[in-house]
Design an enzyme around this catalytic site. Structure first.
Site, PDB file in Angstrom:
ATOM      1  N   HIS A   1       0.900  -1.168   0.082  1.00  0.00           N
ATOM      2  CA  HIS A   1       0.158   0.020  -0.093  1.00  0.00           C
ATOM      3  C   HIS A   1       0.960   1.243   0.000  1.00  0.00           C
ATOM      4  O   HIS A   1       2.155   1.224   0.481  1.00  0.00           O
ATOM      5  CB  HIS A   1      -0.906   0.009   1.058  1.00  0.00           C
TER       6      HIS A   1
ATOM      7  N   GLU B   1       0.981   3.949   1.797  1.00  0.00           N
ATOM      8  CA  GLU B   1       1.371   4.106   3.084  1.00  0.00           C
ATOM      9  C   GLU B   1       2.583   3.488   3.542  1.00  0.00           C
ATOM     10  O   GLU B   1       3.626   4.087   3.993  1.00  0.00           O
ATOM     11  CB  GLU B   1       0.183   4.321   4.184  1.00  0.00           C
TER      12      GLU B   1
ATOM     13  N   CYS C   1      -2.533  -0.252   7.549  1.00  0.00           N
ATOM     14  CA  CYS C   1      -1.600   1.179   7.210  1.00  0.00           C
ATOM     15  C   CYS C   1      -1.882   1.970   8.747  1.00  0.00           C
ATOM     16  O   CYS C   1      -0.879   2.621   9.116  1.00  0.00           O
ATOM     17  CB  CYS C   1      -2.222   1.767   6.073  1.00  0.00           C
TER      18      CYS C   1
END
Length: 148
Positions: A52, A54, A85
């Site tokens: 992801h 992040e 995250c």
């Protein structure tokens, strides 16, 4: 730079992710007034469900500062972080979180599990929602409309 300007950089990272066929989510991490990490989603290209925006930006930022703690850093992301995250943001001790669009299905900050409000959360950043919300939401809607 200001909060909207940093979010503009996150939106550019999201657009770059879209161009690669990824879900258009972008993230920027700032220390002081300097961008120290920028990433877009890469779950498909990396064949990694943890890639992801992040997570990738946190990895980049910790390498840049030479510490697993990002105490004085602010994170800008185009979509409300998921549970994974949010956990990484907490563990990295991010100072402030700015996110664009809310994610009622997968978000874990103001939606879903509300990770930072849980008694088991060791660190909760200051949270600012709806920064660049309309741009982020439009980018996501267009992406999924094209997929259908």
């Amino acid at each position: 730079m200001t909060a909207p300007s940093f979010m503009d950089l996150a939106l550019k990272a999201a657009e770059n992710a879209r161009k690669s066929g990824e879900v258009p989510i972008g993230c920027v991490i700032v220390l002081g007034n300097e961008v120290i990490a920028t990433a877009g989603n890469r779950t498909l290209s990396d064949r990694d469900p943890t890639a992801h925006a992040e997570i990738l930006a946190i990895r980049q930022a910790t390498a840049t500062v030479g510490s697993e703690r990002l105490i004085d850093c602010d994170l800008y992301v185009t979509l409300e972080p998921c549970t994974m995250c949010a956990g990484a943001i907490s563990l990295a001790r991010i100072r402030r979180l700015y996110y664009g669009a809310a994610d009622p299905k997968g978000g874990a900050v103001d939606s879903g599990v509300r990770f930072f409000a849980q008694p088991t959360c060791h660190h909760a950043p200051e949270v600012y929602s709806a920064v660049g919300e309309s741009e982020a939401a439009t980018l996501l809607r267009q992406f999924f409309r094209e997929r259908r």
